[in-house]
Design a protein around this motif. Structure first.
Motif, PDB file in Angstrom:
ATOM      1  N   LEU A  82      42.523  51.435  31.775  1.00 12.56           N
ATOM      2  CA  LEU A  82      43.369  50.334  31.413  1.00 12.56           C
ATOM      3  C   LEU A  82      43.029  49.157  32.038  1.00 12.56           C
ATOM      4  O   LEU A  82      42.907  47.743  31.550  1.00 12.56           O
ATOM      5  N   LEU A  83      42.889  48.985  33.177  1.00 16.26           N
ATOM      6  CA  LEU A  83      42.202  47.851  34.050  1.00 16.26           C
ATOM      7  C   LEU A  83      41.191  47.527  33.797  1.00 16.26           C
ATOM      8  O   LEU A  83      40.668  46.042  33.639  1.00 16.26           O
ATOM      9  N   ARG A  84      40.232  48.412  33.508  1.00 16.72           N
ATOM     10  CA  ARG A  84      38.752  47.801  32.909  1.00 16.72           C
ATOM     11  C   ARG A  84      38.925  47.135  31.610  1.00 16.72           C
ATOM     12  O   ARG A  84      38.157  46.411  31.398  1.00 16.72           O
ATOM     13  N   PHE A  85      39.817  47.671  30.918  1.00 14.47           N
ATOM     14  CA  PHE A  85      40.157  47.020  29.446  1.00 14.47           C
ATOM     15  C   PHE A  85      40.483  45.650  29.712  1.00 14.47           C
ATOM     16  O   PHE A  85      39.898  44.666  28.940  1.00 14.47           O
ATOM     17  N   TYR A 120      35.901  49.837  27.675  1.00 15.71           N
ATOM     18  CA  TYR A 120      35.419  48.486  28.458  1.00 15.71           C
ATOM     19  C   TYR A 120      34.945  47.695  27.221  1.00 15.71           C
ATOM     20  O   TYR A 120      35.287  46.318  26.940  1.00 15.71           O
ATOM     21  N   LEU A 121      33.890  48.147  26.286  1.00 21.44           N
ATOM     22  CA  LEU A 121      33.338  47.626  25.130  1.00 21.44           C
ATOM     23  C   LEU A 121      34.514  47.368  24.196  1.00 21.44           C
ATOM     24  O   LEU A 121      34.484  46.134  23.421  1.00 21.44           O
ATOM     25  N   ALA A 122      35.728  48.200  24.062  1.00 21.19           N
ATOM     26  CA  ALA A 122      36.705  47.778  23.082  1.00 21.19           C
ATOM     27  C   ALA A 122      37.644  46.612  23.740  1.00 21.19           C
ATOM     28  O   ALA A 122      37.933  45.928  22.998  1.00 21.19           O
ATOM     29  N   GLY A 123      37.476  46.401  25.006  1.00 25.89           N
ATOM     30  CA  GLY A 123      38.198  45.144  25.621  1.00 25.89           C
ATOM     31  C   GLY A 123      37.360  44.208  25.405  1.00 25.89           C
ATOM     32  O   GLY A 123      38.191  43.041  25.075  1.00 25.89           O
ATOM     33  N   ILE A 124      36.116  44.006  25.353  1.00 27.83           N
ATOM     34  CA  ILE A 124      35.527  42.660  25.128  1.00 27.83           C
ATOM     35  C   ILE A 124      35.745  42.531  23.669  1.00 27.83           C
ATOM     36  O   ILE A 124      35.798  41.285  23.156  1.00 27.83           O
ATOM     37  N   LEU A 125      35.942  43.256  22.845  1.00 30.75           N
ATOM     38  CA  LEU A 125      35.983  43.311  21.539  1.00 30.75           C
ATOM     39  C   LEU A 125      37.311  42.630  21.075  1.00 30.75           C
ATOM     40  O   LEU A 125      37.528  41.524  20.248  1.00 30.75           O
ATOM     41  N   VAL A 126      38.294  43.243  21.796  1.00 34.70           N
ATOM     42  CA  VAL A 126      39.740  42.422  21.534  1.00 34.70           C
ATOM     43  C   VAL A 126      39.746  41.520  22.148  1.00 34.70           C
ATOM     44  O   VAL A 126      40.310  40.363  21.548  1.00 34.70           O
ATOM     45  N   GLY A 127      39.087  41.197  23.337  1.00 32.14           N
ATOM     46  CA  GLY A 127      39.019  39.814  24.018  1.00 32.14           C
ATOM     47  C   GLY A 127      38.562  38.816  23.357  1.00 32.14           C
ATOM     48  O   GLY A 127      39.043  37.498  23.247  1.00 32.14           O
ATOM     49  N   ALA A 128      37.449  39.063  22.464  1.00 29.24           N
ATOM     50  CA  ALA A 128      36.803  38.134  21.678  1.00 29.24           C
ATOM     51  C   ALA A 128      37.560  37.736  20.624  1.00 29.24           C
ATOM     52  O   ALA A 128      37.610  36.481  20.304  1.00 29.24           O
ATOM     53  N   ALA A 129      38.176  38.406  20.002  1.00 33.14           N
ATOM     54  CA  ALA A 129      38.937  38.207  18.793  1.00 33.14           C
ATOM     55  C   ALA A 129      40.385  37.303  19.227  1.00 33.14           C
ATOM     56  O   ALA A 129      40.775  36.310  18.573  1.00 33.14           O
ATOM     57  N   VAL A 130      40.749  37.565  20.585  1.00 35.85           N
ATOM     58  CA  VAL A 130      42.002  36.722  20.757  1.00 35.85           C
ATOM     59  C   VAL A 130      41.661  35.568  21.359  1.00 35.85           C
ATOM     60  O   VAL A 130      42.073  34.531  20.937  1.00 35.85           O
ATOM     61  N   PHE A 174      44.549  56.788  39.689  1.00 35.32           N
ATOM     62  CA  PHE A 174      44.593  57.509  38.237  1.00 35.32           C
ATOM     63  C   PHE A 174      43.455  56.991  37.533  1.00 35.32           C
ATOM     64  O   PHE A 174      43.393  55.761  37.169  1.00 35.32           O
ATOM     65  N   PHE A 175      42.846  57.936  36.674  1.00 32.00           N
ATOM     66  CA  PHE A 175      41.769  57.682  35.743  1.00 32.00           C
ATOM     67  C   PHE A 175      42.277  56.728  34.388  1.00 32.00           C
ATOM     68  O   PHE A 175      41.572  55.892  34.367  1.00 32.00           O
ATOM     69  N   PRO A 176      43.330  57.151  33.909  1.00 36.07           N
ATOM     70  CA  PRO A 176      43.859  56.362  32.856  1.00 36.07           C
ATOM     71  C   PRO A 176      44.279  54.943  33.237  1.00 36.07           C
ATOM     72  O   PRO A 176      44.156  53.859  32.493  1.00 36.07           O
ATOM     73  N   LEU A 177      44.838  54.620  34.358  1.00 32.09           N
ATOM     74  CA  LEU A 177      45.185  53.203  34.835  1.00 32.09           C
ATOM     75  C   LEU A 177      43.770  52.569  34.996  1.00 32.09           C
ATOM     76  O   LEU A 177      43.699  51.518  34.984  1.00 32.09           O
ATOM     77  N   TYR A 178      42.738  53.160  35.215  1.00 36.91           N
ATOM     78  CA  TYR A 178      41.605  52.558  35.916  1.00 36.91           C
ATOM     79  C   TYR A 178      41.201  52.239  34.616  1.00 36.91           C
ATOM     80  O   TYR A 178      40.396  50.907  34.542  1.00 36.91           O
ATOM     81  N   ALA A 207      39.785  38.715  38.151  1.00 36.53           N
ATOM     82  CA  ALA A 207      40.025  38.917  39.637  1.00 36.53           C
ATOM     83  C   ALA A 207      40.886  39.779  39.879  1.00 36.53           C
ATOM     84  O   ALA A 207      40.625  41.020  40.513  1.00 36.53           O
ATOM     85  N   VAL A 208      42.055  39.621  39.214  1.00 36.95           N
ATOM     86  CA  VAL A 208      43.506  40.429  39.401  1.00 36.95           C
ATOM     87  C   VAL A 208      43.390  42.077  39.070  1.00 36.95           C
ATOM     88  O   VAL A 208      43.246  43.011  39.728  1.00 36.95           O
ATOM     89  N   SER A 209      42.723  42.131  37.927  1.00 26.95           N
ATOM     90  CA  SER A 209      42.378  43.536  37.318  1.00 26.95           C
ATOM     91  C   SER A 209      41.321  44.121  37.833  1.00 26.95           C
ATOM     92  O   SER A 209      41.390  45.357  38.236  1.00 26.95           O
ATOM     93  N   GLY A 210      40.068  43.426  38.224  1.00 24.99           N
ATOM     94  CA  GLY A 210      39.034  43.893  38.763  1.00 24.99           C
ATOM     95  C   GLY A 210      39.377  44.743  40.009  1.00 24.99           C
ATOM     96  O   GLY A 210      39.254  45.886  40.623  1.00 24.99           O
ATOM     97  N   ILE A 211      40.030  44.023  40.963  1.00 24.11           N
ATOM     98  CA  ILE A 211      40.470  44.213  42.404  1.00 24.11           C
ATOM     99  C   ILE A 211      41.566  45.357  42.377  1.00 24.11           C
ATOM    100  O   ILE A 211      41.354  46.389  43.187  1.00 24.11           O
ATOM    101  N   THR A 212      42.333  45.200  41.407  1.00 24.97           N
ATOM    102  CA  THR A 212      43.546  46.510  41.365  1.00 24.97           C
ATOM    103  C   THR A 212      42.720  47.554  41.026  1.00 24.97           C
ATOM    104  O   THR A 212      43.278  48.830  41.382  1.00 24.97           O
TER     105      THR A 212
END
Length: 553
Positions: free
Chosen positions: A201-204, A152-162, A195-199, A184-189
């Protein structure tokens, strides 16, 4: 005519700004819930191995009637730390000899135990389910739980850069709207994924969009508000995070299933996605990139909302062309991240701003890790974090107005650093003093977040503002990832982690003194505006020196 004058004509602090603040800060409460979610959705309940005598009705039927659940637990599960039932081992066969009154630990050996081959039984008195109970992230798989937070923290880092560069290119409101939809879409999904790996990914994906929400919220508030109202708007934005902590603790207390909690904190973003279409794009950005016609429409719309329709009608394309002639001649749309690093007037601002962002993330998460031992009621602790943070954020408003940005930023980092360093010298027996220093340091870091959010937005021109803020967010998330690892240095000395936290905070605070003061200055739109401010500052300093010399002579 500069944009600040155009903004004053249509209203830089009126009804529109109030409505915009409500529309932008309300989602921040739910953004905080996304950030803090895994304090609850990834909570680790008490657990033990599944054993037939306790969890199989057929096996229980053969048990003598005079044996209760505690007796069956004793013969089925070996003792673990603090003489509690072991969480990861069970006896291969019931150890009936342990029921004897003179039985000791020597009555069994490690050879009599085995891992939890048939799964675990979890205490569901606090949480009906968490990602830990759903995917058995315990014992040999316990490292998978912190991985979810790291992703999740890595997702914020990448999102901030992009998102920083994307917002400077495509506009603030467009990226904000997309970010709402993605959360909304990623959180609800994620709430329904099996599966934990997909979870992960969606949190990312949720985290990368959360970065876009936070950054573009700040940008729109700053760019639609006059200089005298920017501090108030940024303080209200920061207060949104404080109330978000209270909301998170309250929601988690009422919703004890992680899937339902994930769903509850994600659905509101559909509403924000729809309502964001009402928000106007930043006219400052539109004019800077040469979209004059759309900029004129947005300015006139704001003027009408602020009750200055007549003033808005006096604005024409000719007025805007005159106001933005310099910017268009400079071809500001070509400004990139390389401009921040190679332009003399911006290079120092970029590096020092990133230092301040890094120090905040690094120190805050380091302290938060050590403060988790304050109590076992995590719902109450989460609420108290917001309650304590609230007066600090309000106090920041007064400090920013009276002390200025530079001094406030420096003190909000130096003070917690000194508190941490002081704790090295305080004996562990003096718990009240150590706790007081920790609370003072944590409160100062809450002020540091408000200061760095405002200061970094005022330091950079419109064409590069989101790129610069994105770099700051990347630095903050890098610090958040590294901060919790510092306690590992404790094997070399219990004082070493505190020394690292304190030195990083103090040095970053002192570095902030190298930045120029931006209090009550109009937001710069172009790189040339930055250079003009620097020249004006040098001229004023020289004039002040001449006056001082004349006085002495």
């Amino acid at each position: 005519m500069e944009f600040s004058e155009l903004l004053d004509r249509v209203g830089g602090l009126g009804r529109f700004q109030v409505l915009q603040t409500v529309a932008l800060v309300t989602p921040i409460l739910w953004v905080t819930s996304q950030n803090m979610l895994e304090n609850f959705s990834a909570a680790v309940p008490r657990h033990r191995c599944w054993v037939p005598l306790l969890d199989n009705s057929t096996a229980q039927a053969s048990v003598p009637g005079d044996l209760g659940p505690d007796d069956l637990l004793t013969v089925s599960i070996p003792p673990g730390p603090a003489q509690q039932p072991h969480q990861c081992l069970r006896f291969r066969q019931p150890q009936w000899q342990l029921m004897k009154t003179n039985a000791t630990a020597t009555n069994w050996s490690e050879a009599d135990t085995e891992p939890c081959e048939d799964g675990w039984v979890y205490d569901r008195s606090v949480f009906t389910s968490t990602i830990v109970t759903t995917w058995d992230l315990v014992c040999d798989s316990q490292a998978m739980r912190p991985m979810a937070q790291s992703v999740y923290l890595a997702g914020i880092l990448v999102g901030a850069a992009v998102c920083g560069h994307t917002s400077d290119r495509f506009g603030r409101r467009r990226v904000l709207t997309w970010s709402y939809l993605q959360v909304a879409v990623s959180g609800i999904t994620a709430a329904f994924i099996p599966f934990f790996p997909l979870y992960c990914l969606l949190r990312f994906l949720v985290a990368s969009a959360v970065a876009g929400v936070m950054m573009n919220t700040v940008s729109l508030l700053m760019e639609w508000t006059s200089a005298r109202g920017r501090t108030l708007m940024m303080t209200l934005n920061s207060v949104g995070f404080s109330f978000g902590h209270v909301l998170t603790g309250s929601m988690a207390y009422g919703v004890r299933s992680w899937r339902m909690l994930q769903l509850a904190v994600s659905v509101p973003f559909f509403l924000y996605f729809v309502s964001s279409w009402w928000l106007p794009e930043s006219a400052r950005w539109l004019l800077t990139v040469g979209k004059l016609e759309q900029g004129l429409q947005e300015l006139q719309k704001v003027a009408a909302i602020n009750g200055k329709k007549a003033e808005g009608d006096t604005l024409t394309m000719e007025v805007l062309r005159s106001a933005t002639k310099e910017e268009r001649n400079e071809d500001q749309t070509r400004a990139t991240i390389g401009t921040l690093l190679h332009t003399p007037g911006l290079r120092l601002r970029t590096f020092v701003s990133m230092m301040c962002w890094f120090a905040f993330g690094f120190t805050f998460y380091g302290l938060a890790l050590n403060l988790q031992a304050l109590g076992s009621n995590i719902f109450l602790l989460q609420v108290l974090v917001g309650v304590v943070d609230l007066p600090v954020k309000i106090g920041s408003l007064l400090l920013l107005n009276y002390l200025g940005r530079r001094l406030c930023q420096a003190s909000s980092l130096v003070l917690p650093g000194l508190c941490i360093l002081a704790n090295i010298l305080v004996p562990h027996e003096m718990e009240v003093l150590r706790s007081s220093l920790a609370v003072l340091g944590l409160g100062s870091l809450g002020s540091a977040f408000t200061c760095v959010t405002i200061f970094s937005s005022e330091l950079f021109p419109t064409v590069l503002r989101m790129t610069a803020v994105g770099l700051g967010q990347v630095a903050a998330r890098g610090g958040a990832i590294l901060g919790p690892l510092v306690p590992l240095l404790g094997v070399y000395g219990s004082w070493l982690p505190l020394l690292v936290y304190g030195v990083v905070s103090v040095l970053s605070g002192l570095a902030a003194l190298l930045l120029p003061e931006t209090k009550n200055l109009p937001l710069p739109d172009t790189i040339q505006d930055i250079q003009k401010q620097s020249v004006k500052k040098v001229t004023q300093d020289r004039a002040g020196q001449s006056t001082l010399m004349s006085t002495w002579l």
